[in-house]
Structures are given as structure tokens and as C-alpha cells.
Design a protein around this motif. Structure first.
Motif, mmCIF file in Angstrom:
data_model
loop_
_atom_site.group_PDB
_atom_site.id
_atom_site.type_symbol
_atom_site.label_atom_id
_atom_site.label_comp_id
_atom_site.label_asym_id
_atom_site.label_seq_id
_atom_site.Cartn_x
_atom_site.Cartn_y
_atom_site.Cartn_z
ATOM 1 N N THR A 1 4.763 6.554 7.455
ATOM 2 C CA THR A 1 6.182 6.425 7.770
ATOM 3 C C THR A 1 7.007 6.212 6.503
ATOM 4 O OG1 THR A 1 5.666 5.496 9.945
ATOM 5 C CG2 THR A 1 7.882 5.103 9.085
ATOM 6 N N TYR A 2 6.504 5.384 5.623
ATOM 7 C CA TYR A 2 7.245 5.022 4.410
ATOM 8 C C TYR A 2 7.366 6.203 3.447
ATOM 9 C CZ TYR A 2 8.711 1.905 0.571
ATOM 10 O OH TYR A 2 9.396 1.289 -0.430
ATOM 11 N N GLY A 3 6.297 6.991 3.317
ATOM 12 C CA GLY A 3 6.304 8.014 2.277
ATOM 13 C C GLY A 3 6.474 9.435 2.741
ATOM 14 N N PRO B 1 8.749 -0.258 -8.264
ATOM 15 C CA PRO B 1 10.141 -0.386 -7.820
ATOM 16 C C PRO B 1 10.628 -1.827 -7.801
ATOM 17 C CG PRO B 1 8.724 -0.173 -5.923
ATOM 18 C CD PRO B 1 7.821 -0.097 -7.137
ATOM 19 N N SER B 2 9.699 -2.761 -7.765
ATOM 20 C CA SER B 2 10.041 -4.171 -7.572
ATOM 21 C C SER B 2 10.180 -4.894 -8.903
ATOM 22 C CB SER B 2 8.967 -4.855 -6.715
ATOM 23 O OG SER B 2 7.683 -4.598 -7.240
ATOM 24 N N ALA C 1 0.831 -1.211 0.000
ATOM 25 C CA ALA C 1 0.000 0.000 0.000
ATOM 26 C C ALA C 1 0.861 1.253 0.000
ATOM 27 C CB ALA C 1 -0.929 -0.009 1.210
ATOM 28 N N ALA C 2 1.919 1.250 0.811
ATOM 29 C CA ALA C 2 2.805 2.411 0.869
ATOM 30 C C ALA C 2 3.478 2.648 -0.478
ATOM 31 C CB ALA C 2 3.859 2.206 1.958
ATOM 32 N N THR C 3 3.951 1.583 -1.103
ATOM 33 C CA THR C 3 4.590 1.713 -2.408
ATOM 34 C C THR C 3 3.596 2.161 -3.463
ATOM 35 O OG1 THR C 3 6.391 0.153 -1.986
ATOM 36 C CG2 THR C 3 5.674 0.376 -4.263
ATOM 37 N N ALA C 4 2.354 1.674 -3.398
ATOM 38 C CA ALA C 4 1.329 2.092 -4.353
ATOM 39 C C ALA C 4 1.113 3.600 -4.287
ATOM 40 C CB ALA C 4 0.029 1.351 -4.085
#
Length: 463
Positions: free
Chosen positions: A179-181, A300-301, A147-150
Motif C-alpha cells: 500500500t505504501y509503495g 526520509p526521517s 519496512a515500507a520505507t526501507a
């Protein structure tokens, strides 16, 4: 850690080894070695730890004693959910993911492939069929990271820096996303309707604007309520933002796939597809989109594809657009990608292949039936109410205990005395709901199990 103790499992506790390491770094002492860390961030005194267990036998006995205090869901009736669920795991899932070519090979190399790339491609293909989308990533660490990466993908794609998070998302998910973004994205949240448990579309509309990159929702949401996906997609797209939808893949045998009602990026956790609950582990995230080059380049993956080889009739499996990744560009990649959960992708692929479309439909239908029965029975308990009685739900729903005069914590403690794990206590997470618990039901719950819960709830909530 006592400075003179040599620990059998910590090699650098040997004085000679420690001295050699300090000499190699040019540090005169441990304090000198950590001098770059501000003093305010360092503990000024030794940690309050128990005496070390230097014997392997005693350490093993100690750990076994700790584990014995745990009461697994296999020994009780559990109605816990909220992100980790007790589903049936077919034996074939454990059999295949335990094979040495899958279990031991780190990300597929440096060991020879032995079909790992093909297995992951097959997983991505089946997930794409389930999600009705073209491109699916290999598993991320878990659904929270997905979800954070999305959200980060949406910000890069749109060139905007603001993301709106639904107020009825999992608090854990919101925390992880923020936190991630937070270094590149501004996050805001918008309200949900306390009566229905669903998104308040007027509250969302009030916050949409030309600076919004994406709106992130779950469907079904954290309370198990099914959102009006098409209406939300129209609202979000009218502002030029992307719709990011988190989804339980186990629901897609009966619910419309998010891609079919306009979701731009779909993400979630594959724990429900053949993974045991492992002390909060057993998770892997997925990200899926349409096959639009500009959007695909934001992943990114790693992405796996199929291509013909020089040998007629034979095909190979490997990376697609590898130059996107931090493996290729290092610090200039979209995001840094570390250890993924590829083994769970293979496991989920085995699960999907064994279930097939009919099996996924039957899974979803069975869960819907159990939820409908449980809602009707629980609503009939004196003093107990459904928090969102007018909404359709999948797998989970919120039970309102405010009229009983007892807290959720008290009710759950009483349920444990009857070998039942009650629902998640939402009183601290969503104070507007008061004393409310989130209850989950899967295909493992029989009618007798639900009846036992209802009878026990009636007993422990009795005035």
C-alpha cells in the motif's frame, strides 16, 4: 448524526457554527461542500449508529462497559505473538518516558529541548551497537512503516522499481508495504519452503534480475524460523539488489546482527524493548544502514548526530543532513514524514541501557530455552505436530493441528475456556499449512506455564 443534535464533543455540530463554516467556504450546504468527492464514494444514507450519549457520565459508563469486555494478557496465559509481544517492561521505562519534558514535547519542539535530542541520540547509538550498523533513524510510526520505507529507500538508491517480498513475511507487513509503495514500486513475492518454513532460495533466484531494487525478508521470519542470512545476501547482491532485513531487536543478544552477514538496510519494531501491549499500540519502527552517504541521503526521517560546540569540552545534538527531509523540502522530500514515535525511542533507549549487552544475551538465551522446551513437549502430544520440525526457531513456531481433526478456531475457543490465549490462526493466512497456529514464547513464560499449555492442548485436542 441527527442534523438537529448538538454534540458536546463536536463543536461544529452547533447550527450557528456549522452555518458560519459553510459561509466561510462559500458552500450552501454540506452536500455542496463535499461536491468534489465522487458520488460513488459517498454514503447515500445516514450511518446506522446508536443513539448519542450526550451526558459525560453516561458516555463514561458506556466506554467502561466496553473496556470491561476486554481480557488482558495479565489475567490469562497468552501465547499470542505475530508482531506484538508480551515482554517484561522494567519500571524504569515507564518512569522515564512519563517525564514531562519527554511525554508532552511534540517531536522536541516548540518546547525547549531539555535533553530530548541527546536522549534520542543515545537511543540511536545503542541501537547501532546492537545492530552493528552506523546509522539509525529516530523511530518511525511502527515496524510496518519502517519496512515500507526501507523498500522505498532501496528503490531510490538503486534506481530500480521492483521489490521482491518473501512469502513468509507477515501478511500485515506485506499489505502495508504494498500500500505504501505502490505508486512508485512494483512488488512481487517469492515462495517459502513449506517443509522448513524458510525461504526457497531457488524460487528467489528465479525472480532476481537487473530490474530488482531489493529483496525484503524477516530473520527470524514470521514463523520464527532462522534464515540463512549469508547465503541470501550473496544471492541478492549477485544481482545488484539490496537486501532489506526485518529483525526483532530482542533476538540480537544471541543471533548474528544482519549487518554482519550482508544486510544493506535493517528495519524492525522496537515494541519488544520496553513497550507494553496497548490494544495493538506501543509500537515504533527503526531503520539502520551503514554510513554510506548515498544511502544515508535516502532516509526520509530525521537523523540525530553529535557535534562539538564553541564551548570547549561541550557537545550539541541535532539533525544530520536535514535537507533530505520533507521538513526542509516539503513535497520534494524523499517521502512525507509526519508524526513519529520518538517517545518510544527514548523508552527503548532506557531499556537497552538498563539491560546492557549481558542482559540482552540472557534475554535471548532464555527465550531460546523456552522455545526448545515447548517444541519438545508440544511435539509429544498425540495428533499434534510441529509444522517445521527441522528448523531452528526464536520466540515463535508453528503448531500443526491437521491430524487432530479440529480447527484452530475450535482449539483456541476451548483454550479460552481454560484462561489460555492460543496461537494465531494461520489457516486463512497460509492455507498451504492447513490448520496451524503460530505460538509465541517470551521470558515471561515459566516452565509451569508451558506445562499448563501442553496439558491443556492435550485435553482439548483429544479425539
Amino acid at each position: 448524526m441527527h442534523p438537529k443534535t448538538v454534540y458536546p464533543y463536536i463543536p461544529n455540530s452547533v447550527p450557528q457554527v456549522k452555518a458560519a463554516m459553510l459561509a466561510a467556504t462559500g458552500a450552501r450546504s454540506i452536500d455542496d461542500f463535499y461536491a468534489d468527492i465522487p458520488a460513488a464514494l459517498r454514503a447515500p444514507r445516514a450511518m446506522n449508529l446508536p443513539a448519542p450519549l450526550l451526558s459525560e457520565a453516561r458516555l463514561k459508563r458506556h466506554v467502561q462497559g466496553l473496556l470491561a469486555r476486554n481480557r488482558p494478557c495479565s489475567e490469562v496465559l497468552s501465547f499470542l505473538g505475530g508482531g506484538c509481544y508480551q515482554h517484561h517492561v522494567p519500571a524504569i521505562c515507564d518512569e522515564i518516558n512519563g517525564r514531562s519534558e519527554f511525554l508532552t514535547a511534540y517531536a522536541g519542539e516548540p518546547y525547549e529541548d531539555h535533553g530530548r535530542f541527546q536522549a534520542l541520540w543515545e537511543y540511536c547509538s545503542m541501537m547501532g551497537e546492537l545492530l552493528h550498523l552506523d546509522v539509525v533513524s529516530i523511530p518511525t510510526y511502527d515496524g510496518l512503516q519502517a519496512a515500507a520505507t526501507a523498500c522505498c529507500m532501496a528503490a531510490r538508491y538503486t534506481g530500480r522499481q521492483r521489490v521482491l517480498l518473501a512469502g513468509n513475511l507477515s501478511p500485515d507487513k506485506c499489505s502495508h508495504i504494498r500500500t505504501y509503495g505502490r505508486s512508485t514500486i512494483v512488488f512481487d513475492s517469492f515462495a517459502f519452503d513449506a517443509v522448513t518454513g524458510s525461504i526457497d532460495q531457488s524460487a528467489l533466484a528465479a525472480q532476481l534480475g537487473p530490474d530488482v531494487a531489493a529483496v525484503c525478508i524477516d530473520n527470524p521470519n514470521y514463523f520464527g524460523a532462522i534464515e540463512d542470512g549469508p547465503a541470501l545476501a550473496r544471492l541478492v547482491h549477485a544481482s545488484g539488489a539490496l537486501l532489506v532485513v526485518g529483525v526483532d531487536p530482542g533476538s540480537l543478544g544471541v543471533l548474528t546482527a544482519p549487518g554482519d552477514y550482508g544486510a544493506d538496510i535493517v528495519c524492525g519494531d522496537i515494541q519488544t524493548l520496553g513497550m507494553h501491549m496497548n490494544y495493538g499500540g506501543g509500537h515504533g519502527g527503526f531503520i539502520a544502514t551503514r554510513d554510506e552517504p548515498a544511502l544515508v541521503m535516502q532516509y526520509p526521517s530525521r537523523l540525530f548526530g553529535i557535534a562539538p560546540t564553541e564551548v570547549p569540552g561541550q557537545y550539541g545534538f541535532g539533525d544530520v543532513a536535514y535537507q533530505r527531509t520533507s521538513f526542509d523540502k516539503r513535497e520534494n522530500g524523499n517521502e512525507f514524514v509526519g508524526t513519529a514515535a520518538a517517545l518510544w525511542g527514548i523508552t527503548a533507549g532506557v531499556y537497552l541501557a538498563s539491560m546492557g549487552p549481558q542482559g540482552m544475551a540472557e534475554l535471548g538465551e532464555g527465550i531460546l530455552q523456552r522455545v526448545a522446551y515447548a517444541r519438545a513437549q508440544i511435539a509429544a502430544i498425540p495428533g499434534v505436530r510441529l509444522a517445521h520440525p527441522g528448523s531452528a526457531h526464536f520466540k515463535e513456531f508453528v503448531v500443526d493441528f491437521n491430524a487432530t481433526g479440529r480447527s484452530v478456531a475450535t482449539i483456541n475457543a476451548l483454550l479460552r475456556e481454560h484462561a489460555i490465549f492460543g496461537g494465531h490462526d494461520l489457516s486463512g493466512l497460509f492455507p498451504q499449512l492447513g490448520q496451524a497456529g503460530l505460538y509465541a514464547f517470551t521470558e515471561l513464560h515459566s516452565q509451569a506455564d508451558i506445562d499448563t499449555l501442553v496439558q491443556t492442548l492435550a485435553l482439548v485436542t483429544r479425539p
